[in-house]
Design an enzyme around this catalytic site. Sequence first.
Site, short mmCIF file in Angstrom:
data_model
loop_
_atom_site.label_atom_id
_atom_site.label_comp_id
_atom_site.label_asym_id
_atom_site.label_seq_id
_atom_site.Cartn_x
_atom_site.Cartn_y
_atom_site.Cartn_z
N GLU A 208 15.90 -27.21 -71.10
CA GLU A 208 15.90 -26.99 -69.66
C GLU A 208 14.65 -27.58 -69.02
OE1 GLU A 208 18.20 -22.64 -69.84
OE2 GLU A 208 16.10 -22.76 -69.18
N LYS A 210 11.35 -27.57 -67.12
CA LYS A 210 10.30 -26.57 -66.90
C LYS A 210 9.70 -26.82 -65.52
CE LYS A 210 6.38 -24.28 -69.02
NZ LYS A 210 5.77 -23.93 -67.74
N ARG A 215 7.37 -17.72 -61.22
CA ARG A 215 8.43 -16.97 -61.91
C ARG A 215 8.81 -15.75 -61.07
NH1 ARG A 215 9.09 -16.38 -67.68
NH2 ARG A 215 11.06 -15.29 -68.08
N ARG A 230 6.17 -12.21 -62.28
CA ARG A 230 6.08 -11.99 -63.73
C ARG A 230 5.13 -10.84 -64.06
NH1 ARG A 230 3.86 -16.66 -67.14
NH2 ARG A 230 3.06 -14.99 -68.43
N GLU A 259 12.80 -19.15 -60.96
CA GLU A 259 11.56 -19.61 -60.34
C GLU A 259 11.82 -19.91 -58.88
OE1 GLU A 259 8.54 -21.41 -61.93
OE2 GLU A 259 8.92 -20.61 -63.93
N PHE A 299 17.61 -19.44 -64.26
CA PHE A 299 17.90 -19.92 -65.60
C PHE A 299 18.41 -18.84 -66.55
CE2 PHE A 299 13.23 -19.49 -65.18
CZ PHE A 299 13.02 -18.39 -66.00
N ARG A 382 6.64 -13.06 -76.32
CA ARG A 382 6.76 -14.50 -76.52
C ARG A 382 7.77 -14.69 -77.65
NH1 ARG A 382 3.46 -17.41 -73.49
NH2 ARG A 382 1.58 -16.41 -72.67
N LYS A 388 8.02 -24.08 -75.20
CA LYS A 388 7.71 -24.92 -74.04
C LYS A 388 7.04 -26.20 -74.52
CE LYS A 388 3.53 -22.19 -73.09
NZ LYS A 388 2.82 -21.36 -72.09
#
Length: 519
Positions: A208, A210, A215, A230, A259, A299, A382, A388
Amino acid sequence: MLLARLADVSHEIAATTARLRKISLLAELFRSAGPDDVPVVIPYLAGRLPQGRIGVGWSILKEPVEPAAEPTLTVRDVDAALTEVAGVSGPGSQTERKRRIGALMGAATAEEQRFLVALLSGEVRQGALDALAAEGLAEATGAEPATVRRAIMLAGSMEAVAGRLLAHGPEALAEFLLTVGSPVWPMLARPATSVADALEKTGPSAVEEKLDGIRVQVHRDGDDVRIFTRTLDDITDRLPEVTAFARALPAARFILDGEVIALDDAGRPRPFQQTASRVGSRVDVAAAAEALPVSTVFFDALSVDGRDLLDLPLAERHTELERLVPEASRVRRLVVADPEGAENADGAGAAAAEAFLKDTLARGHEGVMVKGLDGTYSAGRRGATWRKVKPVHTLDLVVLAVEWGSGRRTGKLSNLHLGARAEDGSFVMLGKTFKGMTDAMLEWQTAHLGSLALDDDGHVVTVRPELVVEIAYDGLQTSRRYPAGVTLRFARVVRYRQDKRPEDADTVATVLASLPAAP
Protein backbone atom coordinates in the site's frame (compact mmCIF):
# COMPACT_ATOMS: atom_id res chain seq x y z
CA MET A 1 -0.10 3.41 49.25
CA LEU A 2 2.84 5.34 50.65
CA LEU A 3 4.95 7.20 48.13
CA ALA A 4 8.01 5.67 49.81
CA ARG A 5 6.88 2.20 48.71
CA LEU A 6 6.50 3.36 45.12
CA ALA A 7 9.87 5.14 45.18
CA ASP A 8 11.60 1.99 46.51
CA VAL A 9 10.10 -0.19 43.79
CA SER A 10 10.95 2.36 41.12
CA HIS A 11 14.56 2.35 42.29
CA GLU A 12 14.72 -1.46 42.29
CA ILE A 13 13.21 -1.70 38.81
CA ALA A 14 15.71 0.82 37.45
CA ALA A 15 18.59 -1.09 39.08
CA THR A 16 17.85 -4.44 37.42
CA THR A 17 18.06 -5.39 33.76
CA ALA A 18 16.31 -8.73 34.30
CA ARG A 19 12.88 -8.62 32.68
CA LEU A 20 11.36 -11.30 34.91
CA ARG A 21 12.60 -9.51 38.03
CA LYS A 22 11.02 -6.24 36.85
CA ILE A 23 7.71 -8.05 36.30
CA SER A 24 7.92 -9.66 39.73
CA LEU A 25 8.56 -6.30 41.40
CA LEU A 26 5.59 -4.79 39.59
CA ALA A 27 3.36 -7.70 40.56
CA GLU A 28 4.28 -7.29 44.24
CA LEU A 29 3.56 -3.57 44.02
CA PHE A 30 0.16 -4.12 42.36
CA ARG A 31 -0.84 -6.69 45.00
CA SER A 32 -0.28 -4.08 47.70
CA ALA A 33 -1.96 -1.22 45.79
CA GLY A 34 -5.62 -0.36 46.12
CA PRO A 35 -7.72 0.10 42.98
CA ASP A 36 -7.89 3.84 43.74
CA ASP A 37 -4.09 4.03 43.81
CA VAL A 38 -3.68 2.56 40.33
CA PRO A 39 -4.53 5.71 38.29
CA VAL A 40 -1.55 7.36 40.01
CA VAL A 41 0.85 4.44 40.50
CA ILE A 42 0.99 3.35 36.85
CA PRO A 43 1.74 6.75 35.28
CA TYR A 44 4.23 7.57 38.04
CA LEU A 45 6.13 4.34 37.37
CA ALA A 46 6.25 5.23 33.68
CA GLY A 47 7.44 8.76 34.47
CA ARG A 48 4.18 10.50 33.53
CA LEU A 49 1.99 12.94 35.42
CA PRO A 50 -1.77 12.36 35.09
CA GLN A 51 -2.11 16.16 34.99
CA GLY A 52 0.31 16.54 32.07
CA ARG A 53 2.52 19.63 32.23
CA ILE A 54 2.08 21.61 35.43
CA GLY A 55 4.51 24.50 34.90
CA VAL A 56 7.26 23.16 37.18
CA GLY A 57 10.79 23.37 35.79
CA TRP A 58 14.33 23.16 37.05
CA SER A 59 14.23 26.72 38.37
CA ILE A 60 11.79 25.46 41.02
CA LEU A 61 13.24 21.98 41.57
CA LYS A 62 16.90 22.99 41.96
CA GLU A 63 16.48 24.63 45.37
CA PRO A 64 17.00 22.08 48.19
CA VAL A 65 14.34 21.57 50.86
CA GLU A 66 14.93 19.93 54.24
CA PRO A 67 13.46 16.38 53.92
CA ALA A 68 11.04 14.79 56.35
CA ALA A 69 12.39 12.21 58.77
CA GLU A 70 9.67 9.60 58.24
CA PRO A 71 7.50 8.74 55.23
CA THR A 72 3.89 9.89 55.55
CA LEU A 73 2.95 10.94 52.01
CA THR A 74 0.64 8.68 50.03
CA VAL A 75 0.59 8.59 46.25
CA ARG A 76 -2.87 10.14 46.34
CA ASP A 77 -1.60 12.95 48.61
CA VAL A 78 1.01 13.73 45.96
CA ASP A 79 -1.51 13.53 43.14
CA ALA A 80 -3.84 15.94 44.94
CA ALA A 81 -0.98 18.36 45.61
CA LEU A 82 0.15 18.31 41.97
CA THR A 83 -3.43 18.82 40.78
CA GLU A 84 -3.52 21.99 42.86
CA VAL A 85 -0.17 23.11 41.40
CA ALA A 86 -1.50 22.51 37.88
CA GLY A 87 -4.46 24.78 38.65
CA VAL A 88 -2.33 27.76 39.66
CA SER A 89 -2.53 30.63 37.18
CA GLY A 90 -2.43 34.40 36.91
CA PRO A 91 -0.07 36.97 38.42
CA GLY A 92 2.39 35.49 40.88
CA SER A 93 1.69 31.94 39.68
CA GLN A 94 5.36 30.96 39.53
CA THR A 95 5.89 32.07 43.13
CA GLU A 96 2.81 30.14 44.22
CA ARG A 97 3.92 26.99 42.36
CA LYS A 98 7.31 27.27 44.04
CA ARG A 99 5.66 27.57 47.46
CA ARG A 100 3.44 24.55 46.89
CA ILE A 101 6.24 22.38 45.52
CA GLY A 102 8.41 23.41 48.46
CA ALA A 103 5.68 22.31 50.88
CA LEU A 104 5.34 18.98 49.07
CA MET A 105 9.09 18.39 49.14
CA GLY A 106 9.20 19.28 52.81
CA ALA A 107 6.72 16.49 53.55
CA ALA A 108 8.85 13.96 51.63
CA THR A 109 11.82 11.95 52.83
CA ALA A 110 15.16 12.26 51.04
CA GLU A 111 14.45 9.17 48.91
CA GLU A 112 10.94 10.42 48.10
CA GLN A 113 12.38 13.80 47.13
CA ARG A 114 14.74 12.14 44.66
CA PHE A 115 11.83 10.28 43.10
CA LEU A 116 9.67 13.42 42.91
CA VAL A 117 12.43 15.48 41.28
CA ALA A 118 12.94 12.73 38.68
CA LEU A 119 9.19 12.51 38.09
CA LEU A 120 8.69 16.27 37.72
CA SER A 121 11.74 16.66 35.46
CA GLY A 122 10.84 13.74 33.19
CA GLU A 123 13.79 11.63 34.28
CA VAL A 124 12.05 8.49 35.57
CA ARG A 125 13.46 5.92 33.14
CA GLN A 126 13.13 2.27 34.02
CA GLY A 127 12.53 0.22 30.95
CA ALA A 128 9.39 -0.19 28.80
CA LEU A 129 7.19 0.07 31.88
CA ASP A 130 3.90 0.11 30.00
CA ALA A 131 4.65 -3.25 28.41
CA LEU A 132 6.02 -4.76 31.62
CA ALA A 133 3.18 -3.40 33.74
CA ALA A 134 0.70 -5.51 31.77
CA GLU A 135 2.75 -8.60 32.60
CA GLY A 136 2.95 -7.52 36.25
CA LEU A 137 -0.83 -7.05 36.42
CA ALA A 138 -1.33 -10.53 35.00
CA GLU A 139 1.04 -12.08 37.54
CA ALA A 140 -0.53 -10.17 40.42
CA THR A 141 -4.07 -11.25 39.59
CA GLY A 142 -3.69 -14.65 37.94
CA ALA A 143 -4.98 -13.36 34.61
CA GLU A 144 -3.67 -14.45 31.22
CA PRO A 145 -1.05 -11.93 30.03
CA ALA A 146 -2.42 -11.93 26.47
CA THR A 147 -5.92 -11.21 27.78
CA VAL A 148 -4.61 -8.31 29.87
CA ARG A 149 -2.72 -6.86 26.90
CA ARG A 150 -5.78 -7.10 24.68
CA ALA A 151 -7.99 -5.39 27.28
CA ILE A 152 -5.48 -2.53 27.55
CA MET A 153 -5.37 -2.15 23.78
CA LEU A 154 -9.15 -2.02 23.55
CA ALA A 155 -9.57 0.30 26.53
CA GLY A 156 -6.81 2.65 25.38
CA SER A 157 -5.89 2.96 29.08
CA MET A 158 -3.83 0.70 31.28
CA GLU A 159 -5.08 2.54 34.34
CA ALA A 160 -8.72 1.72 33.58
CA VAL A 161 -7.97 -1.97 33.06
CA ALA A 162 -5.75 -2.19 36.14
CA GLY A 163 -8.37 -0.61 38.38
CA ARG A 164 -11.08 -3.07 37.31
CA LEU A 165 -8.72 -6.04 37.35
CA LEU A 166 -7.42 -5.38 40.86
CA ALA A 167 -10.91 -4.69 42.18
CA HIS A 168 -12.77 -7.59 40.54
CA GLY A 169 -10.23 -10.12 39.28
CA PRO A 170 -9.66 -11.62 35.81
CA GLU A 171 -13.40 -11.86 35.10
CA ALA A 172 -13.48 -8.07 34.76
CA LEU A 173 -11.41 -8.27 31.58
CA ALA A 174 -14.46 -9.48 29.68
CA GLU A 175 -15.88 -5.96 30.09
CA PHE A 176 -13.31 -4.51 27.68
CA LEU A 177 -14.64 -4.85 24.17
CA LEU A 178 -14.10 -3.05 20.91
CA THR A 179 -16.62 -0.24 21.23
CA VAL A 180 -17.60 2.41 18.72
CA GLY A 181 -16.71 5.77 20.23
CA SER A 182 -13.89 4.40 22.39
CA PRO A 183 -10.52 4.61 20.58
CA VAL A 184 -8.04 1.73 20.55
CA TRP A 185 -4.29 1.95 20.20
CA PRO A 186 -3.49 1.65 16.47
CA MET A 187 -1.44 -1.14 14.96
CA LEU A 188 2.06 0.01 13.98
CA ALA A 189 4.63 -1.24 11.49
CA ARG A 190 8.21 -2.39 11.76
CA PRO A 191 10.83 -0.98 9.38
CA ALA A 192 12.20 -2.93 6.42
CA THR A 193 15.19 -2.05 4.29
CA SER A 194 13.48 -2.86 0.96
CA VAL A 195 10.30 -4.25 -0.55
CA ALA A 196 12.03 -7.60 -1.04
CA ASP A 197 13.08 -7.63 2.62
CA ALA A 198 9.51 -6.86 3.70
CA LEU A 199 7.93 -9.50 1.45
CA GLU A 200 10.36 -12.11 2.71
CA LYS A 201 8.98 -11.54 6.22
CA THR A 202 5.28 -11.11 5.41
CA GLY A 203 4.68 -13.59 2.57
CA PRO A 204 1.60 -12.97 0.39
CA SER A 205 0.85 -9.33 1.03
CA ALA A 206 -0.87 -6.12 0.10
CA VAL A 207 1.58 -3.37 -0.82
CA GLU A 208 0.00 0.00 0.00
CA GLU A 209 1.03 3.60 -0.51
CA LYS A 210 2.50 5.08 2.66
CA LEU A 211 0.96 8.52 2.97
CA ASP A 212 2.66 11.46 4.61
CA GLY A 213 -0.38 12.50 6.63
CA ILE A 214 -1.88 12.30 10.12
CA ARG A 215 -3.11 8.89 11.30
CA VAL A 216 -6.76 8.94 12.31
CA GLN A 217 -9.30 6.49 13.65
CA VAL A 218 -12.86 7.39 12.64
CA HIS A 219 -15.80 6.13 14.71
CA ARG A 220 -19.44 6.48 13.68
CA ASP A 221 -22.53 5.55 15.68
CA GLY A 222 -25.54 6.92 13.83
CA ASP A 223 -25.07 10.66 13.46
CA ASP A 224 -22.37 10.73 16.15
CA VAL A 225 -18.90 10.75 14.58
CA ARG A 226 -15.68 10.88 16.59
CA ILE A 227 -12.18 11.26 15.17
CA PHE A 228 -9.09 10.25 17.14
CA THR A 229 -5.34 10.57 16.54
CA ARG A 230 -2.80 7.78 16.98
CA THR A 231 -2.28 9.07 20.54
CA LEU A 232 -6.07 8.79 21.12
CA ASP A 233 -6.69 12.55 21.24
CA ASP A 234 -10.18 13.57 20.12
CA ILE A 235 -9.88 15.99 17.19
CA THR A 236 -13.45 15.72 15.89
CA ASP A 237 -14.15 19.44 16.09
CA ARG A 238 -11.10 20.26 13.92
CA LEU A 239 -12.11 18.14 10.90
CA PRO A 240 -15.69 18.92 9.85
CA GLU A 241 -15.13 17.57 6.31
CA VAL A 242 -14.08 14.17 7.73
CA THR A 243 -17.21 14.08 9.89
CA ALA A 244 -19.38 14.86 6.85
CA PHE A 245 -17.67 12.15 4.80
CA ALA A 246 -18.14 9.55 7.55
CA ARG A 247 -21.86 10.36 7.83
CA ALA A 248 -22.27 9.80 4.09
CA LEU A 249 -20.92 6.23 4.16
CA PRO A 250 -23.47 3.37 3.82
CA ALA A 251 -23.21 2.01 7.38
CA ALA A 252 -24.53 3.39 10.65
CA ARG A 253 -21.82 1.97 12.94
CA PHE A 254 -18.14 1.45 12.18
CA ILE A 255 -14.53 2.06 13.15
CA LEU A 256 -12.12 2.81 10.31
CA ASP A 257 -8.35 3.33 10.30
CA GLY A 258 -6.74 5.78 7.90
CA GLU A 259 -4.95 9.06 7.32
CA VAL A 260 -5.95 12.63 6.65
CA ILE A 261 -3.75 14.44 4.18
CA ALA A 262 -3.73 17.78 2.39
CA LEU A 263 -3.43 17.45 -1.39
CA ASP A 264 -2.75 20.08 -4.02
CA ASP A 265 -4.83 20.65 -7.16
CA ALA A 266 -2.86 17.94 -8.98
CA GLY A 267 -3.60 15.41 -6.25
CA ARG A 268 -0.05 15.42 -4.89
CA PRO A 269 0.60 15.63 -1.14
CA ARG A 270 1.31 19.04 0.29
CA PRO A 271 4.21 19.31 2.81
CA PHE A 272 3.48 17.46 6.03
CA GLN A 273 3.73 20.67 8.04
CA GLN A 274 0.68 22.04 6.23
CA THR A 275 -1.37 18.96 7.06
CA ALA A 276 -0.16 19.02 10.66
CA SER A 277 -0.91 22.73 11.01
CA ARG A 278 -4.42 22.26 9.64
CA VAL A 279 -5.19 19.29 11.91
CA GLY A 280 -3.72 21.13 14.90
CA SER A 281 -5.72 24.31 14.31
CA ARG A 282 -8.46 24.97 16.90
CA VAL A 283 -9.23 28.58 15.90
CA ASP A 284 -11.80 29.38 13.19
CA VAL A 285 -11.97 25.79 12.01
CA ALA A 286 -14.48 26.61 9.25
CA ALA A 287 -12.10 29.13 7.67
CA ALA A 288 -9.18 26.73 8.04
CA ALA A 289 -11.18 23.95 6.36
CA GLU A 290 -12.06 26.23 3.47
CA ALA A 291 -8.49 27.45 3.06
CA LEU A 292 -6.90 23.98 3.30
CA PRO A 293 -9.34 21.08 3.07
CA VAL A 294 -7.98 17.64 3.86
CA SER A 295 -8.76 14.31 2.26
CA THR A 296 -9.42 11.15 4.24
CA VAL A 297 -7.86 7.95 2.93
CA PHE A 298 -8.75 4.69 4.69
CA PHE A 299 -6.78 1.45 4.72
CA ASP A 300 -8.44 -0.74 7.37
CA ALA A 301 -11.78 -1.56 8.98
CA LEU A 302 -11.86 -2.58 12.64
CA SER A 303 -15.60 -2.81 13.15
CA VAL A 304 -18.58 -2.61 10.80
CA ASP A 305 -22.26 -2.82 11.80
CA GLY A 306 -21.38 -4.06 15.28
CA ARG A 307 -19.06 -6.82 14.05
CA ASP A 308 -15.57 -6.89 15.58
CA LEU A 309 -13.06 -7.45 12.75
CA LEU A 310 -9.77 -7.32 14.69
CA ASP A 311 -9.16 -11.07 14.60
CA LEU A 312 -9.97 -11.46 10.91
CA PRO A 313 -7.12 -11.63 8.38
CA LEU A 314 -6.35 -8.44 6.48
CA ALA A 315 -7.84 -9.84 3.28
CA GLU A 316 -11.27 -10.18 4.94
CA ARG A 317 -11.04 -6.81 6.69
CA HIS A 318 -10.28 -5.14 3.38
CA THR A 319 -13.33 -6.78 1.79
CA GLU A 320 -15.43 -5.00 4.44
CA LEU A 321 -13.58 -1.76 3.74
CA GLU A 322 -14.28 -2.08 -0.01
CA ARG A 323 -17.97 -2.58 0.71
CA LEU A 324 -18.11 0.56 2.82
CA VAL A 325 -15.65 3.09 1.37
CA PRO A 326 -15.47 4.20 -2.31
CA GLU A 327 -12.24 3.44 -4.13
CA ALA A 328 -11.20 7.10 -4.34
CA SER A 329 -11.06 7.23 -0.52
CA ARG A 330 -9.19 3.95 -0.07
CA VAL A 331 -5.41 3.77 -0.09
CA ARG A 332 -3.93 2.59 -3.40
CA ARG A 333 -2.68 -0.98 -3.09
CA LEU A 334 -1.28 -3.92 -4.99
CA VAL A 335 -1.85 -7.52 -3.92
CA VAL A 336 1.31 -9.63 -4.16
CA ALA A 337 0.20 -13.24 -4.16
CA ASP A 338 3.63 -14.72 -4.87
CA PRO A 339 6.48 -12.68 -3.39
CA GLU A 340 9.09 -14.95 -5.00
CA GLY A 341 7.61 -14.79 -8.49
CA ALA A 342 6.88 -12.23 -11.16
CA GLU A 343 3.38 -11.84 -12.54
CA ASN A 344 1.13 -14.86 -12.12
CA ALA A 345 -2.47 -15.88 -12.42
CA ASP A 346 -3.23 -15.13 -8.78
CA GLY A 347 -1.90 -11.59 -8.74
CA ALA A 348 1.26 -9.50 -8.88
CA GLY A 349 4.71 -10.64 -7.83
CA ALA A 350 7.84 -9.05 -6.40
CA ALA A 351 8.76 -7.21 -9.61
CA ALA A 352 5.38 -5.51 -9.69
CA ALA A 353 5.79 -4.55 -6.02
CA GLU A 354 9.08 -2.79 -6.81
CA ALA A 355 7.38 -0.95 -9.68
CA PHE A 356 4.53 0.03 -7.36
CA LEU A 357 7.04 1.55 -4.91
CA LYS A 358 8.68 3.51 -7.73
CA ASP A 359 5.31 4.82 -8.89
CA THR A 360 4.31 5.72 -5.33
CA LEU A 361 7.46 7.80 -4.89
CA ALA A 362 6.81 9.51 -8.20
CA ARG A 363 3.35 10.46 -6.93
CA GLY A 364 5.04 12.30 -4.05
CA HIS A 365 4.42 9.82 -1.23
CA GLU A 366 7.12 8.64 1.17
CA GLY A 367 7.14 4.88 0.57
CA VAL A 368 4.98 1.79 0.95
CA MET A 369 3.50 -0.42 3.64
CA VAL A 370 3.76 -4.18 3.10
CA LYS A 371 1.03 -6.04 4.99
CA GLY A 372 0.61 -9.79 5.22
CA LEU A 373 -2.79 -10.84 3.88
CA ASP A 374 -3.25 -13.38 6.69
CA GLY A 375 -2.33 -10.94 9.46
CA THR A 376 -4.81 -9.89 12.14
CA TYR A 377 -5.00 -6.36 13.55
CA SER A 378 -2.59 -6.23 16.52
CA ALA A 379 -3.93 -3.09 18.17
CA GLY A 380 -1.30 -1.11 20.01
CA ARG A 381 1.66 -3.16 18.80
CA ARG A 382 4.29 -3.14 16.08
CA GLY A 383 2.95 -6.21 14.37
CA ALA A 384 5.23 -8.62 12.55
CA THR A 385 2.88 -8.64 9.55
CA TRP A 386 3.18 -4.89 8.84
CA ARG A 387 6.43 -3.51 7.40
CA LYS A 388 7.20 0.02 6.22
CA VAL A 389 9.64 0.74 3.40
CA LYS A 390 10.98 4.28 2.95
CA PRO A 391 13.92 4.80 0.56
CA VAL A 392 15.03 7.88 2.47
CA HIS A 393 16.33 6.59 5.77
CA THR A 394 14.62 8.35 8.65
CA LEU A 395 14.37 7.81 12.38
CA ASP A 396 12.00 9.19 14.99
CA LEU A 397 14.28 10.42 17.77
CA VAL A 398 13.80 12.41 20.97
CA VAL A 399 15.35 15.83 21.61
CA LEU A 400 17.49 15.54 24.75
CA ALA A 401 19.06 19.01 24.71
CA VAL A 402 19.60 21.95 22.39
CA GLU A 403 22.36 24.52 21.98
CA TRP A 404 21.98 28.27 21.64
CA GLY A 405 22.80 29.36 18.11
CA SER A 406 25.38 31.84 16.89
CA GLY A 407 25.65 34.20 13.91
CA ARG A 408 22.26 34.60 12.24
CA ARG A 409 20.86 32.09 14.74
CA THR A 410 21.90 34.12 17.80
CA GLY A 411 19.04 34.08 20.30
CA LYS A 412 17.58 30.91 18.78
CA LEU A 413 17.77 27.34 20.09
CA SER A 414 19.49 25.61 17.19
CA ASN A 415 21.69 22.52 17.46
CA LEU A 416 19.62 19.51 18.58
CA HIS A 417 20.99 16.65 20.71
CA LEU A 418 19.24 13.50 19.48
CA GLY A 419 18.49 10.30 21.36
CA ALA A 420 17.03 6.85 20.68
CA ARG A 421 15.30 4.65 23.26
CA ALA A 422 17.43 2.10 25.09
CA GLU A 423 16.10 -1.23 26.34
CA ASP A 424 15.91 0.13 29.90
CA GLY A 425 13.70 3.04 28.82
CA SER A 426 16.40 5.69 28.97
CA PHE A 427 17.53 7.67 25.92
CA VAL A 428 20.94 7.23 24.30
CA MET A 429 22.45 10.17 22.44
CA LEU A 430 23.30 9.46 18.79
CA GLY A 431 24.54 12.83 17.67
CA LYS A 432 23.58 16.42 16.92
CA THR A 433 22.17 18.39 14.02
CA PHE A 434 21.36 21.98 13.12
CA LYS A 435 20.51 21.19 9.47
CA GLY A 436 17.17 21.21 7.69
CA MET A 437 15.61 23.92 9.85
CA THR A 438 13.59 26.71 8.30
CA ASP A 439 13.33 30.09 10.00
CA ALA A 440 9.78 29.23 11.06
CA MET A 441 10.99 25.95 12.55
CA LEU A 442 13.73 27.75 14.49
CA GLU A 443 11.20 30.17 15.94
CA TRP A 444 8.86 27.33 16.89
CA GLN A 445 11.50 25.08 18.46
CA THR A 446 12.98 27.98 20.44
CA ALA A 447 9.62 28.59 22.08
CA HIS A 448 8.62 24.94 22.46
CA LEU A 449 11.95 23.59 23.72
CA GLY A 450 12.22 26.57 26.04
CA SER A 451 9.01 25.41 27.70
CA LEU A 452 10.60 21.97 28.25
CA ALA A 453 13.86 23.33 29.69
CA LEU A 454 15.34 21.71 32.80
CA ASP A 455 18.69 23.50 32.87
CA ASP A 456 20.53 26.16 30.88
CA ASP A 457 24.28 26.69 31.29
CA GLY A 458 24.31 29.49 28.74
CA HIS A 459 25.36 27.17 25.92
CA VAL A 460 23.36 23.93 26.24
CA VAL A 461 19.74 23.77 27.36
CA THR A 462 18.80 20.37 28.78
CA VAL A 463 15.13 19.59 28.13
CA ARG A 464 12.56 17.06 29.23
CA PRO A 465 12.78 14.18 26.70
CA GLU A 466 9.26 14.64 25.33
CA LEU A 467 9.57 16.06 21.82
CA VAL A 468 9.88 13.61 18.92
CA VAL A 469 11.59 14.72 15.72
CA GLU A 470 11.92 12.88 12.43
CA ILE A 471 15.53 12.85 11.28
CA ALA A 472 16.83 11.91 7.82
CA TYR A 473 20.37 10.56 7.65
CA ASP A 474 22.74 9.01 5.13
CA GLY A 475 24.17 6.21 7.23
CA LEU A 476 25.90 5.30 10.46
CA GLN A 477 29.51 5.65 11.40
CA THR A 478 31.37 4.31 14.39
CA SER A 479 32.10 6.85 17.10
CA ARG A 480 33.64 6.64 20.54
CA ARG A 481 31.98 9.91 21.51
CA TYR A 482 28.53 8.39 21.81
CA PRO A 483 27.40 5.54 24.12
CA ALA A 484 25.85 3.40 21.35
CA GLY A 485 29.20 3.36 19.56
CA VAL A 486 27.73 4.96 16.43
CA THR A 487 26.53 8.34 15.26
CA LEU A 488 24.34 9.49 12.38
CA ARG A 489 26.00 10.72 9.19
CA PHE A 490 24.60 13.94 7.68
CA ALA A 491 21.59 14.06 9.99
CA ARG A 492 18.98 16.71 9.17
CA VAL A 493 15.56 17.60 10.48
CA VAL A 494 12.58 16.49 8.40
CA ARG A 495 9.79 17.57 10.74
CA TYR A 496 8.62 17.50 14.33
CA ARG A 497 6.22 14.70 15.22
CA GLN A 498 3.93 16.09 17.91
CA ASP A 499 1.55 13.27 17.01
CA LYS A 500 4.01 10.81 18.56
CA ARG A 501 5.00 10.13 22.15
CA PRO A 502 8.59 9.61 23.39
CA GLU A 503 7.83 5.90 23.78
CA ASP A 504 7.03 5.82 20.04
CA ALA A 505 10.59 6.88 19.20
CA ASP A 506 12.91 4.41 17.50
CA THR A 507 15.08 2.20 19.66
CA VAL A 508 18.84 1.86 19.69
CA ALA A 509 18.36 -1.68 18.37
CA THR A 510 16.37 -0.32 15.41
CA VAL A 511 19.08 2.23 14.69
CA LEU A 512 21.84 -0.37 14.72
CA ALA A 513 19.83 -2.68 12.47
CA SER A 514 18.74 0.03 10.03
CA LEU A 515 21.94 0.30 8.01
CA PRO A 516 25.42 -1.16 8.14
CA ALA A 517 27.88 1.22 9.73
CA ALA A 518 29.90 3.26 7.25
CA PRO A 519 33.62 2.50 7.18
